[in-house]
Design a protein around this motif. Structure first.
Motif, mmCIF file in Angstrom:
data_model
loop_
_atom_site.group_PDB
_atom_site.id
_atom_site.type_symbol
_atom_site.label_atom_id
_atom_site.label_comp_id
_atom_site.label_asym_id
_atom_site.label_seq_id
_atom_site.Cartn_x
_atom_site.Cartn_y
_atom_site.Cartn_z
ATOM 1 N N GLU A 1 -17.604 10.780 2.221
ATOM 2 C CA GLU A 1 -17.930 11.118 0.846
ATOM 3 C C GLU A 1 -17.275 10.188 -0.172
ATOM 4 O OE1 GLU A 1 -16.851 15.146 0.263
ATOM 5 O OE2 GLU A 1 -18.290 15.947 1.724
ATOM 6 N N ILE A 2 -16.077 9.674 0.145
ATOM 7 C CA ILE A 2 -15.309 8.882 -0.807
ATOM 8 C C ILE A 2 -15.110 7.480 -0.239
ATOM 9 C CG2 ILE A 2 -13.183 8.765 -2.173
ATOM 10 C CD1 ILE A 2 -12.776 11.728 -1.660
ATOM 11 N N ASN A 3 -15.304 6.457 -1.083
ATOM 12 C CA ASN A 3 -15.073 5.099 -0.596
ATOM 13 C C ASN A 3 -13.579 4.873 -0.354
ATOM 14 O OD1 ASN A 3 -13.683 3.859 -2.943
ATOM 15 N ND2 ASN A 3 -15.644 4.097 -3.989
ATOM 16 N N ARG A 4 -13.277 3.819 0.369
ATOM 17 C CA ARG A 4 -11.910 3.630 0.856
ATOM 18 C C ARG A 4 -10.895 3.519 -0.266
ATOM 19 N NH1 ARG A 4 -10.761 -1.112 5.096
ATOM 20 N NH2 ARG A 4 -9.645 -2.242 3.463
ATOM 21 N N PHE A 5 -11.169 2.677 -1.254
ATOM 22 C CA PHE A 5 -10.203 2.494 -2.334
ATOM 23 C C PHE A 5 -9.944 3.811 -3.054
ATOM 24 C CE2 PHE A 5 -8.948 1.777 -6.705
ATOM 25 C CZ PHE A 5 -7.893 0.885 -6.564
ATOM 26 N N ASP A 6 -10.989 4.534 -3.391
ATOM 27 C CA ASP A 6 -10.818 5.786 -4.119
ATOM 28 C C ASP A 6 -10.085 6.839 -3.285
ATOM 29 O OD1 ASP A 6 -12.059 4.747 -6.330
ATOM 30 O OD2 ASP A 6 -14.028 5.611 -5.884
ATOM 31 N N PHE A 7 -10.297 6.811 -1.975
ATOM 32 C CA PHE A 7 -9.606 7.753 -1.090
ATOM 33 C C PHE A 7 -8.096 7.532 -1.152
ATOM 34 C CE2 PHE A 7 -8.085 9.399 2.977
ATOM 35 C CZ PHE A 7 -8.797 10.582 3.111
ATOM 36 N N TYR A 8 -7.694 6.273 -1.055
ATOM 37 C CA TYR A 8 -6.269 5.925 -1.140
ATOM 38 C C TYR A 8 -5.738 6.178 -2.554
ATOM 39 C CZ TYR A 8 -6.053 3.618 3.454
ATOM 40 O OH TYR A 8 -6.050 3.354 4.794
ATOM 41 N N ALA A 9 -6.538 5.825 -3.555
ATOM 42 C CA ALA A 9 -6.109 6.001 -4.948
ATOM 43 C C ALA A 9 -5.828 7.460 -5.262
ATOM 44 C CB ALA A 9 -7.183 5.454 -5.888
ATOM 45 N N GLU A 10 -6.641 8.359 -4.693
ATOM 46 C CA GLU A 10 -6.424 9.786 -4.919
ATOM 47 C C GLU A 10 -5.079 10.237 -4.350
ATOM 48 O OE1 GLU A 10 -8.539 14.075 -3.810
ATOM 49 O OE2 GLU A 10 -9.731 12.226 -3.769
ATOM 50 N N ILE A 11 -4.735 9.732 -3.166
ATOM 51 C CA ILE A 11 -3.438 10.058 -2.566
ATOM 52 C C ILE A 11 -2.308 9.520 -3.423
ATOM 53 C CG2 ILE A 11 -1.930 9.588 -0.587
ATOM 54 C CD1 ILE A 11 -4.452 9.604 1.153
ATOM 55 N N LEU A 12 -2.457 8.301 -3.901
ATOM 56 C CA LEU A 12 -1.420 7.693 -4.726
ATOM 57 C C LEU A 12 -1.245 8.460 -6.035
ATOM 58 C CD1 LEU A 12 0.616 5.465 -5.302
ATOM 59 C CD2 LEU A 12 -1.282 3.974 -5.989
ATOM 60 N N LYS A 13 -2.344 8.810 -6.681
ATOM 61 C CA LYS A 13 -2.254 9.527 -7.954
ATOM 62 C C LYS A 13 -1.687 10.937 -7.765
ATOM 63 C CE LYS A 13 -5.804 6.982 -10.475
ATOM 64 N NZ LYS A 13 -7.117 7.022 -11.161
ATOM 65 N N ASN A 14 -2.053 11.588 -6.667
ATOM 66 C CA ASN A 14 -1.487 12.908 -6.388
ATOM 67 C C ASN A 14 0.014 12.813 -6.120
ATOM 68 O OD1 ASN A 14 -3.873 14.329 -6.704
ATOM 69 N ND2 ASN A 14 -4.429 14.201 -4.535
ATOM 70 N N SER A 15 0.425 11.732 -5.500
ATOM 71 C CA SER A 15 1.858 11.521 -5.241
ATOM 72 C C SER A 15 2.610 11.297 -6.542
ATOM 73 C CB SER A 15 2.052 10.330 -4.301
ATOM 74 O OG SER A 15 1.437 10.555 -3.048
ATOM 75 N N ILE A 16 1.987 10.597 -7.473
ATOM 76 C CA ILE A 16 2.597 10.400 -8.798
ATOM 77 C C ILE A 16 2.773 11.744 -9.489
ATOM 78 C CG2 ILE A 16 2.255 9.390 -11.090
ATOM 79 C CD1 ILE A 16 0.800 7.058 -9.690
ATOM 80 N N THR B 1 10.747 15.472 -11.984
ATOM 81 C CA THR B 1 11.471 14.799 -13.061
ATOM 82 C C THR B 1 11.077 15.376 -14.412
ATOM 83 O OG1 THR B 1 9.834 13.100 -13.569
ATOM 84 C CG2 THR B 1 11.283 12.673 -11.695
ATOM 85 N N SER B 2 11.753 14.893 -15.444
ATOM 86 C CA SER B 2 11.389 15.265 -16.814
ATOM 87 C C SER B 2 10.549 14.181 -17.466
ATOM 88 C CB SER B 2 12.664 15.489 -17.639
ATOM 89 O OG SER B 2 13.463 14.315 -17.655
ATOM 90 N N PHE B 3 10.102 13.208 -16.671
ATOM 91 C CA PHE B 3 9.343 12.074 -17.197
ATOM 92 C C PHE B 3 7.845 12.357 -17.178
ATOM 93 C CE2 PHE B 3 13.276 10.223 -15.611
ATOM 94 C CZ PHE B 3 13.636 9.359 -16.631
ATOM 95 N N ILE B 4 7.148 11.815 -18.143
ATOM 96 C CA ILE B 4 5.692 11.763 -18.121
ATOM 97 C C ILE B 4 5.306 10.455 -17.431
ATOM 98 C CG2 ILE B 4 3.596 11.644 -19.511
ATOM 99 C CD1 ILE B 4 5.108 13.226 -21.669
ATOM 100 N N LEU B 5 4.612 10.552 -16.305
ATOM 101 C CA LEU B 5 4.390 9.376 -15.469
ATOM 102 C C LEU B 5 2.975 8.821 -15.539
ATOM 103 C CD1 LEU B 5 6.341 10.435 -12.241
ATOM 104 C CD2 LEU B 5 7.171 9.205 -14.244
ATOM 105 N N ASP B 6 2.096 9.434 -16.337
ATOM 106 C CA ASP B 6 0.700 8.985 -16.320
ATOM 107 C C ASP B 6 0.419 7.802 -17.239
ATOM 108 O OD1 ASP B 6 0.959 10.293 -18.693
ATOM 109 O OD2 ASP B 6 -0.594 11.798 -18.327
ATOM 110 N N THR B 7 1.466 7.171 -17.751
ATOM 111 C CA THR B 7 1.278 5.938 -18.532
ATOM 112 C C THR B 7 2.198 4.824 -18.027
ATOM 113 O OG1 THR B 7 2.909 6.679 -20.170
ATOM 114 C CG2 THR B 7 0.596 7.205 -20.601
#
Length: 333
Positions: A49-64, A71-77
């Protein structure tokens, strides 16, 4: 410029994400999992269902996101740099290797930049490895860059230095004038694991016991292995691991260190006849004592420096930051 960066080391069997202060390389927070590239690739192959890059990117973003919870940091920027196996044929996206000679300031690293990956002006920098005409590596070149950036090693203009990075696949990296001019891989750790788990020698050793702090009887066995590595062919001397246990020379525990001595001794002896000015051994804590004792026992002719294990993690971060900074300089030119 953001004062922080997210540094990710995505290995074959592990995932490490760290929030790092860019100026002093201080680790502010850390998130570790066993979601290595090999397992992630298998999981991706099992779905369509998901291409390779997006599959890995989802794991990375969920880890972030998971790291942000700690932490008390905002990490989405905050920008992200990923090194290790993520740029391999089983990673997020396969990138070409950088080639020799390779300047140790990060300017020649092979990278791909994905803009606004983690928010506006927060790119993802994916880092590839380095190749010679017959060899490849991923990660050790970043550690080397970091060590030089931290001024742990001073290099004279005409000096030719070999850096040894022990591990599953040990790397011997030759540097001159701050350029990597050559490197070699030694499968020392992998051969140890194969022999202790899948060969006839597995019944003569305690598998896995060769990577702990050595006791006096284990030191004796290890140094005997280093000694024997210089007196007979390795393929013959390996069988003495079995006979040593059969004849009661060593216990299975001691035999693990004897085998380790044979393999590490054989690896380091390759340096005896080489034309280098200096040797620098850069080992993690599990192998630091092994390589130090082996190098001292062999009496290599070079002036030898030993990098403390705790510096290697910081060196990896410093190398990643240096590569990231180089990509920003290039993009602004």
């Amino acid at each position: 410029m953001d004062k922080n960066i997210l540094c990710c080391d995505w290995g074959t069997t592990s995932f490490r994400l760290r929030l790092v202060e860019r100026q002093n390389y201080e680790v502010l927070a850390e998130y570790l999992t066993k979601d290595g590239v090999a397992g992630t690739f298998r999981n991706w192959k099992e779905q369509d269902e998901i291409n390779r890059f997006d599959f890995y990117a989802e794991i990375l973003k969920n880890s972030i996101k998971e790291l942000a919870k700690k932490t008390s940091f905002i990490l989405d920027t905050i920008p992200v740099i990923v090194s290790g196996m993520a740029s391999s044929s089983i990673g997020m996206e396969e990138l070409p290797y950088a080639e020799l000679p390779f300047e140790s300031n990060g300017s020649q690293a092979s990278v791909k930049v994905f803009k606004d990956f983690n928010g506006k002006n927060a790119p993802l920098v994916l880092v590839s490895g380095l190749k010679s005409h017959e060899d490849v590596m991923r990660g050790e070149e970043a550690q080397l860059m970091g060590l030089l950036k931290l001024n742990e090693i001073s290099i004279q203009a005409s000096e030719k230095i070999v850096f040894v990075f022990p591990g599953t696949h040990s790397k011997h990296i030759t540097v001159k004038n701050r350029f990597v001019i050559d490197f070699q891989t030694f499968m020392t750790g992998e051969i140890y694991n194969i022999l202790t788990e899948h060969s006839i020698l597995k019944d003569s050793v305690l598998s896995g016991s060769g990577t702990v702090l050595m006791q006096p009887d284990e030191i004796k066995a290890f140094l005997k292995g280093v000694e024997i590595s210089g007196t007979s062919a390795l393929l013959h001397s390996l069988f003495t691991v079995r006979t040593g246990q059969l004849f009661g020379q060593f216990t299975k525990q001691q035999n693990s260190f004897y085998l380790s001595g044979l393999l590490i001794g054989s690896e380091l002896r390759q340096l005896k006849d080489e034309n280098y000015d200096r040797l620098v051994i850069c080992s993690g804590k599990h192998l630091y004592e092994h390589y130090k004792r082996a190098a001292e026992a062999i009496s290599l002719k070079f002036n030898t420096t030993y990098i403390q294990p705790e510096l290697l993690d910081k060196a990896t971060i410093a190398g990643q930051v240096q590569i990231f900074n180089a990509t920003q300089t290039t993009s602004n030119e």
